[in-house]
Design an enzyme around this catalytic site. Structure first.
Site, short mmCIF file in Angstrom:
data_model
loop_
_atom_site.label_atom_id
_atom_site.label_comp_id
_atom_site.label_asym_id
_atom_site.label_seq_id
_atom_site.Cartn_x
_atom_site.Cartn_y
_atom_site.Cartn_z
N LYS A 90 -9.15 -2.38 4.93
CA LYS A 90 -9.23 -2.85 3.53
C LYS A 90 -8.13 -3.85 3.21
CE LYS A 90 -9.45 1.32 1.57
NZ LYS A 90 -9.80 2.36 2.55
N ARG A 122 -15.73 11.74 6.42
CA ARG A 122 -14.47 12.39 6.76
C ARG A 122 -14.07 13.40 5.69
NH1 ARG A 122 -10.65 7.77 6.74
NH2 ARG A 122 -9.07 9.38 7.01
N SER A 178 -8.90 2.99 8.17
CA SER A 178 -9.37 2.93 6.79
C SER A 178 -8.45 2.07 5.93
CB SER A 178 -9.46 4.35 6.20
OG SER A 178 -9.84 4.32 4.85
N ASP A 207 -16.08 1.49 6.22
CA ASP A 207 -15.05 2.44 5.79
C ASP A 207 -15.58 3.37 4.71
OD1 ASP A 207 -12.26 3.48 5.38
OD2 ASP A 207 -12.59 2.56 3.43
N HIS A 256 0.85 -1.20 0.00
CA HIS A 256 0.00 0.00 0.00
C HIS A 256 0.88 1.24 0.00
CE1 HIS A 256 -3.40 2.64 0.77
NE2 HIS A 256 -2.60 3.29 1.60
#
Length: 434
Positions: free
Chosen positions: A187, A168, A183, A161, A82
């Site tokens: 995932k 948000r 978040s 999320d 990520h």
């Protein structure tokens, strides 16, 4: 339990119990708590924060708000990567096929670009026919058959999320590190991974511009991954200039293809090898990260990485004739170079401005409903530390929106930070946390 009392408790900086967090997340997901109360709760978290245990509990609740992948029947480690995003950050397109070609299973759920940062899904969808909206079954079949998949988040995956992120985004609470951690990690954990490589950007083009905040985020993500028993490596990497030369969806695909075919692109090639090496190590296919890097080099040199990208692209509906011959792709109608009006040593760039310039040309979204022009973008020539001469080209623009060209030229010139004395390039990787 009482919603208002929980909000007040967090407002005063107290630690919430797992039961209190469950009450808030579950009831909001079910529509029993209105947006205005959750907005107040999010703002309390933004200002008061959460400790490691609270953050892990929040992540767990979000993770189990919907379906999760179960790949236990596929024998072998599953590893993903990520990135917190940036300008020209296209490493996923390179490292996923490299790691998969090395025998690591790569279940990669990616996102779209918003604002100045690009999205992996948008890049992939610039390949004609490439389909990222895969079902759970299709993802599992592809992982077993090809060792990887490149897909977007499904409606069933971490729905809490999706609701919280949308709120948000409009309540000024995006930058909360516990909320970011929940978040991202919910995932990633929903992918059924065993290991995770994190690329946390810092600098003018990063989501977290300050090094200390980037470090705090990397440590929070790492601690949460470990709380769930996952192997994790986090790298804090530079985003004070574009990563690679190409910015814009098809332009970034084309640059990724060149690297997969063995070409070297300063910065981008090195970081891709580091990230892929870490994935191969966590995937159990190397004894160390360094050995993983050497394996990555050999896989690219042998052509296996490029072949793997062709394979997964074809499996997901992409027309691989464009990948074999990128010159087939229809270029933007207008292409113009930008010339420097000054001379000096490039000491830095306002990378946020460069990213927004690409967006202005059509390469990104101002709001999530905007359509992206896959042909739009920028090739940015200089790197920090280079000498820039007056009246020499610094970039080339590609767009179908002629009216944006002069404005973008001005922005790019303003984005350069020039010094009279020679300057040094920043480090590619500032810190590794493992």
């Amino acid at each position: 339990m009482n919603t208002v009392e929980i909000i007040k408790k967090k407002r005063e900086g107290e630690k919430l119990t797992p039961e209190e967090l469950k009450f808030m997340i579950h009831n909001y997901s079910e529509g029993n708590i209105p947006d205005y109360q959750i907005s107040s709760f999010l703002m309390a978290v933004y200002f008061r924060g959460m400790d490691k245990e609270e953050t892990a509990n929040l992540t767990d609740l979000m993770l189990h708000s919907g379906k999760t992948f179960d790949f236990d029947d596929i024998k072998g480690k599953k590893v993903d990567k990520h990135s917190t995003g940036g300008v020209g950050d296209k490493t996923s397109l390179i490292i996923a096929p490299v790691a998969a070609a090395a025998g690591v299973y790569v279940p990669m759920i990616s996102g779209r670009g918003l604002g100045h940062t690009g999205g992996t899904l948008d890049k992939l969808e610039s390949i004609p026919g490439f389909r990222t909206g895969l079902t759970f079954t299709e993802c599992g079949n592809l992982l077993e058959k090809s060792g990887m998949f490149l897909a977007g988040q499904t409606a069933e995956l971490v729905p809490a999320d999706r609701k919280l992120y949308a709120l948000r985004d409009v309540t000024g609470t995006i930058e909360s590190i516990p909320l970011i951690t929940g978040s991202i990690m919910s995932k990633k954990l929903a992918e059924g991974i065993d290991g995770l490589v994190l690329d946390v950007k810092t600098g003018t083009g990063a989501f977290m511009k300050e090094y200390d905040r980037s470090t705090e985020l990397a440590e929070s993500l790492t601690a949460t991954a470990k709380a769930f028993g996952k192997e994790v490596i986090a790298m804090i990497t530079d985003m004070n200039q574009p990563l690679g030369k190409n910015i814009g969806n098809w332009l970034e695909v084309e640059e990724s293809l060149r690297i997969l075919r063995g070409e070297t692109v300063s910065g981008l090639s090195d970081l891709s090898l580091k990230l892929a090496g870490a994935m191969i190590w966590l995937g159990g296919k190397a004894e160390s990260q360094e050995e993983g890097e050497e394996i990555s080099k050999e896989i690219i040199k042998s052509g296996k990485a490029f072949d793997k990208f062709l394979e997964i692209s074809k499996e997901q509906g992409g027309d691989i004739s464009f990948l074999k011959d990128p010159g087939k792709f229809q270029a933007a109608k207008y292409a113009e170079e930008v010339f420097s009006e000054e001379e000096g040593w490039l000491a830095g760039t306002d990378n946020y401005k460069i990213g927004m310039a690409a967006l202005e040309l059509g390469a990104g979204r101002k709001v999530k409903e905007d359509l992206i022009d896959p042909t739009a973008g920028i090739i940015f020539y200089p790197e920090i530390g280079d000498k820039i001469d007056k009246n020499k080209p610094i970039a080339k623009l590609f767009t179908n929106k002629k009216e944006t060209i002069e404005r973008v030229k001005t922005v790019l010139k303003e984005a350069l930070v020039l010094e009279k004395a020679e300057t040094k390039a920043p480090p590619l990787i500032y810190k590794t946390i493992s």
